[in-house]
Design a protein around this motif. Structure first.
Motif, mmCIF file in Angstrom:
data_model
loop_
_atom_site.group_PDB
_atom_site.id
_atom_site.type_symbol
_atom_site.label_atom_id
_atom_site.label_comp_id
_atom_site.label_asym_id
_atom_site.label_seq_id
_atom_site.Cartn_x
_atom_site.Cartn_y
_atom_site.Cartn_z
ATOM 1 N N THR A 16 1.033 -1.150 0.176
ATOM 2 C CA THR A 16 -0.039 -0.023 0.018
ATOM 3 C C THR A 16 0.836 1.240 -0.038
ATOM 4 O O THR A 16 1.806 1.426 1.008
ATOM 5 C CB THR A 16 -0.966 0.048 1.223
ATOM 6 N N VAL A 18 -2.586 0.350 -4.052
ATOM 7 C CA VAL A 18 -2.706 -0.959 -3.690
ATOM 8 C C VAL A 18 -2.121 -2.004 -4.680
ATOM 9 O O VAL A 18 -2.999 -1.963 -5.766
ATOM 10 C CB VAL A 18 -3.949 -1.437 -2.914
ATOM 11 N N ALA A 76 -6.554 -2.004 1.502
ATOM 12 C CA ALA A 76 -5.717 -1.280 1.580
ATOM 13 C C ALA A 76 -5.097 -1.155 3.086
ATOM 14 O O ALA A 76 -5.708 -1.294 3.954
ATOM 15 C CB ALA A 76 -5.894 0.367 1.497
#
Length: 206
Positions: free
Chosen positions: A117, A136, A173
């Protein structure tokens, strides 16, 4: 960190596959719903690509009858099973079944250790108040790579641009191998759909 050329090509491929079906949905869905009884949870099998993914909320299928939020905010039962409510739902969530079955990312196939992320994961909930972004990336257990890129660009006091491309990986995420179970429990999505959205005039929420 913007998407790479390879990732943009992935988006282009999904776009080329999905766009004709999305356009076709506006013609097929109104007809397909004529063959669905009020008690049905699905379109007839030959039209299945044009319904939404078969998630369940409170024991009811969302395929043609809407998810929990849709029922709560727009068409409370039994109105959610009317022709008009179903039409609105399916045109809002076009070809969901096709996207999940053929192009979606199953969370069970993601290698949690590969999730990366970058940027600000809270960008999805900032309402466009500030310009920000998040990306991501992950790798599937068969070696394929997937990504999701979300960006907001505030261009005036009242409006901002919203960009979301790739796959809906913002739902994971911040995930990693140690906390992966927190993202795959209960009502968490089992399949993450493709996305290629560009909205130039979203209203800022302060």
């Amino acid at each position: 960190m913007k998407p790479t050329l390879k990732q943009w090509l992935q988006v282009a491929k999904n776009f080329i596959i999905e766009l004709p079906l999305e356009i076709l949905a506006f013609f097929v869905v109104p007809i397909a719903l004529l063959f669905a009884k009020e008690s049905d949870d699905h379109l007839p099998r030959c039209f299945r690509w044009f319904e939404d993914a078969d998630d369940h909320y409170d024991g009811q299928s969302a395929a043609i009858n809407g998810d929990g939020g849709w029922r709560r905010d727009h068409f409370p039962p039994p109105k959610n099973r009317t022709y008009f409510a179903r039409l609105c739902w399916l045109l809002r969530n076009r070809i969901g079944y096709f996207c999940v079955k053929y192009l979606g990312v199953k969370t069970s196939e993601i290698d949690p250790a590969s999730i990366k992320t970058s940027g600000d994961p809270s960008v999805t909930s900032n309402g466009g108040a500030v310009s920000s972004w998040c990306k991501v990336e992950c790798r599937l257990k068969d070696g394929r790579e997937r990504f999701g890129y979300y960006r907001t660009i505030r261009w005036c006091k009242r409006f901002y641009i919203r960009i979301y491309v790739g796959w809906k990986l913002m739902d994971i995420a911040g995930a990693n191998a140690s906390n992966w179970h927190e993202y795959t429990e209960g009502e968490d999505k089992k399949v993450l759909k493709t996305v290629w959205a560009f909205h130039p005039m979203r209203k800022v929420k302060e």
